[in-house]
Write a protein that holds these residues in place. Structure first.
Motif, PDB file in Angstrom:
ATOM      1  N   ASP A   1       0.865  -1.177   0.000  1.00 42.24           N
ATOM      2  CA  ASP A   1       0.000   0.000   0.000  1.00 42.24           C
ATOM      3  C   ASP A   1       0.903   1.230   0.000  1.00 42.24           C
ATOM      4  N   VAL A   2       0.602   2.181  -0.849  1.00 44.90           N
ATOM      5  CA  VAL A   2       1.385   3.411  -0.929  1.00 44.90           C
ATOM      6  C   VAL A   2       0.603   4.533  -0.256  1.00 44.90           C
ATOM      7  N   LEU A   3       1.235   5.169   0.728  1.00 48.05           N
ATOM      8  CA  LEU A   3       0.617   6.271   1.459  1.00 48.05           C
ATOM      9  C   LEU A   3       1.472   7.517   1.302  1.00 48.05           C
ATOM     10  N   LEU A   4       0.836   8.652   1.117  1.00 50.53           N
ATOM     11  CA  LEU A   4       1.542   9.927   1.066  1.00 50.53           C
ATOM     12  C   LEU A   4       1.310  10.657   2.370  1.00 50.53           C
ATOM     13  N   THR A   5       2.383  11.170   2.954  1.00 46.81           N
ATOM     14  CA  THR A   5       2.223  11.985   4.152  1.00 46.81           C
ATOM     15  C   THR A   5       1.608  13.315   3.732  1.00 46.81           C
ATOM     16  N   ALA A   6       1.137  14.070   4.705  1.00 49.84           N
ATOM     17  CA  ALA A   6       0.586  15.396   4.409  1.00 49.84           C
ATOM     18  C   ALA A   6       1.644  16.262   3.728  1.00 49.84           C
ATOM     19  N   GLY A   7       2.892  16.124   4.164  1.00 47.65           N
ATOM     20  CA  GLY A   7       3.981  16.891   3.552  1.00 47.65           C
ATOM     21  C   GLY A   7       4.167  16.541   2.083  1.00 47.65           C
ATOM     22  N   ALA A   8       4.095  15.255   1.746  1.00 47.89           N
ATOM     23  CA  ALA A   8       4.246  14.825   0.349  1.00 47.89           C
ATOM     24  C   ALA A   8       3.074  15.334  -0.495  1.00 47.89           C
ATOM     25  N   GLU A   9       1.868  15.317   0.070  1.00 51.98           N
ATOM     26  CA  GLU A   9       0.712  15.851  -0.662  1.00 51.98           C
ATOM     27  C   GLU A   9       0.880  17.342  -0.916  1.00 51.98           C
ATOM     28  N   GLN A  10       1.407  18.066   0.080  1.00 52.70           N
ATOM     29  CA  GLN A  10       1.664  19.491  -0.100  1.00 52.70           C
ATOM     30  C   GLN A  10       2.751  19.722  -1.140  1.00 52.70           C
TER      31      GLN A  10
ATOM     32  N   HIS B   1       2.663  21.385  -8.683  1.00 51.31           N
ATOM     33  CA  HIS B   1       1.617  21.644  -9.680  1.00 51.31           C
ATOM     34  C   HIS B   1       1.349  23.149  -9.800  1.00 51.31           C
ATOM     35  N   ASP B   2       1.224  23.815  -8.670  1.00 45.95           N
ATOM     36  CA  ASP B   2       0.964  25.261  -8.677  1.00 45.95           C
ATOM     37  C   ASP B   2       2.092  26.022  -9.360  1.00 45.95           C
ATOM     38  N   TYR B   3       3.333  25.644  -9.064  1.00 42.64           N
ATOM     39  CA  TYR B   3       4.488  26.334  -9.638  1.00 42.64           C
ATOM     40  C   TYR B   3       4.521  26.176 -11.159  1.00 42.64           C
ATOM     41  N   ILE B   4       4.359  24.942 -11.632  1.00 44.72           N
ATOM     42  CA  ILE B   4       4.395  24.703 -13.079  1.00 44.72           C
ATOM     43  C   ILE B   4       3.222  25.378 -13.759  1.00 44.72           C
TER      44      ILE B   4
ATOM     45  N   VAL C   1       3.220  16.507 -15.326  1.00 46.97           N
ATOM     46  CA  VAL C   1       4.214  16.233 -14.282  1.00 46.97           C
ATOM     47  C   VAL C   1       3.542  15.575 -13.081  1.00 46.97           C
ATOM     48  N   LEU C   2       2.382  16.069 -12.698  1.00 44.61           N
ATOM     49  CA  LEU C   2       1.652  15.474 -11.579  1.00 44.61           C
ATOM     50  C   LEU C   2       1.306  14.012 -11.876  1.00 44.61           C
ATOM     51  N   ASP C   3       0.822  13.740 -13.083  1.00 46.95           N
ATOM     52  CA  ASP C   3       0.497  12.364 -13.470  1.00 46.95           C
ATOM     53  C   ASP C   3       1.733  11.466 -13.411  1.00 46.95           C
ATOM     54  N   GLN C   4       2.863  11.975 -13.912  1.00 49.81           N
ATOM     55  CA  GLN C   4       4.094  11.181 -13.904  1.00 49.81           C
ATOM     56  C   GLN C   4       4.585  10.925 -12.479  1.00 49.81           C
ATOM     57  N   LEU C   5       4.509  11.934 -11.627  1.00 50.92           N
ATOM     58  CA  LEU C   5       4.925  11.750 -10.237  1.00 50.92           C
ATOM     59  C   LEU C   5       4.027  10.755  -9.517  1.00 50.92           C
TER      60      LEU C   5
ATOM     61  N   ILE D   1       5.603   4.429   2.599  1.00 54.96           N
ATOM     62  CA  ILE D   1       5.189   5.765   3.026  1.00 54.96           C
ATOM     63  C   ILE D   1       6.071   6.784   2.333  1.00 54.96           C
ATOM     64  N   ILE D   2       5.447   7.644   1.537  1.00 55.44           N
ATOM     65  CA  ILE D   2       6.183   8.679   0.818  1.00 55.44           C
ATOM     66  C   ILE D   2       6.205   9.930   1.684  1.00 55.44           C
ATOM     67  N   TYR D   3       7.425  10.387   1.974  1.00 53.04           N
ATOM     68  CA  TYR D   3       7.617  11.516   2.873  1.00 53.04           C
ATOM     69  C   TYR D   3       7.893  12.830   2.151  1.00 53.04           C
ATOM     70  N   LEU D   4       8.504  12.744   0.975  1.00 59.15           N
ATOM     71  CA  LEU D   4       8.983  13.957   0.325  1.00 59.15           C
ATOM     72  C   LEU D   4       8.981  13.779  -1.181  1.00 59.15           C
ATOM     73  N   ILE D   5       8.509  14.793  -1.887  1.00 59.81           N
ATOM     74  CA  ILE D   5       8.598  14.848  -3.347  1.00 59.81           C
ATOM     75  C   ILE D   5       9.122  16.241  -3.649  1.00 59.81           C
ATOM     76  N   ALA D   6      10.357  16.308  -4.165  1.00 60.18           N
ATOM     77  CA  ALA D   6      10.979  17.620  -4.343  1.00 60.18           C
ATOM     78  C   ALA D   6      11.897  17.637  -5.556  1.00 60.18           C
ATOM     79  N   ASP D   7      12.100  18.832  -6.062  1.00 53.80           N
ATOM     80  CA  ASP D   7      13.050  19.053  -7.138  1.00 53.80           C
ATOM     81  C   ASP D   7      14.442  18.746  -6.598  1.00 53.80           C
ATOM     82  N   GLY D   8      15.119  17.803  -7.211  1.00 52.84           N
ATOM     83  CA  GLY D   8      16.439  17.379  -6.755  1.00 52.84           C
ATOM     84  C   GLY D   8      17.506  18.450  -6.867  1.00 52.84           C
ATOM     85  N   ARG D   9      17.212  19.553  -7.535  1.00 53.15           N
ATOM     86  CA  ARG D   9      18.184  20.645  -7.650  1.00 53.15           C
ATOM     87  C   ARG D   9      18.170  21.552  -6.421  1.00 53.15           C
ATOM     88  N   ARG D  10      17.215  21.322  -5.539  1.00 52.36           N
ATOM     89  CA  ARG D  10      17.146  22.099  -4.293  1.00 52.36           C
ATOM     90  C   ARG D  10      18.233  21.633  -3.334  1.00 52.36           C
ATOM     91  N   ASP D  11      18.388  22.334  -2.230  1.00 51.61           N
ATOM     92  CA  ASP D  11      19.321  21.930  -1.182  1.00 51.61           C
ATOM     93  C   ASP D  11      18.694  20.746  -0.457  1.00 51.61           C
TER      94      ASP D  11
END
Length: 113
Positions: free
Chosen positions: A9-18, A24-27, A39-43, A91-101
């Motif tokens: 079962d794959v669960l997204l934390t509230a942080g991952a949903e945010q 999505h908002d940025y793009i 991008v959202l569909d691919q993620l 449990i997915i905790y984070l989805i982020a642009d890898g170019r960030r710190d």
């Protein structure tokens, strides 16, 4: 061999949903809604793909440097999906642009620093 791998079962934390919402908002704002939806569909597809083979993900190098090997990652470049296997759940905790710190981001999100 169909049926030989258990499905987690794959669960997204509230942080991952945010994270997904912010990406999505940025793009949508700086490109277009169609690309944001793509991008959202691919993620989401990447997130769901770990349900079948969660151990295939690599260990995030930023965490390995700290001796932490309980989290794994997969990606839809440049985005990284950071998760942990807990029993029959992923449990997915984070989805982020890898170019960030990522060192700081992972420390804040996963280690509470």
């Amino acid at each position: 061999m169909p049926g030989t791998s258990a499905k987690f079962d794959v669960l997204l934390t509230a942080g991952a949903e945010q994270d997904l919402e912010a990406i999505h908002d940025y793009i949508s704002e700086f490109d277009c809604v169609a690309n944001a939806n793509h991008v959202l569909d691919q993620l989401m597809a990447v997130a769901e793909s770990v349900a079948h083979f969660p151990e295939r993900g690599s260990y995030p190098k930023e965490l390995v440097a700290l001796g932490i090997k309980e989290y794994r990652q997969t990606s839809f470049k440049p985005y990284r999906v950071i998760y942990r296997v807990a029993g029959s759940q992923v449990i997915i905790y984070l989805i982020a642009d890898g170019r960030r710190d990522m060192q700081s981001l992972l420390a804040r999100r996963l280690l509470g620093a």
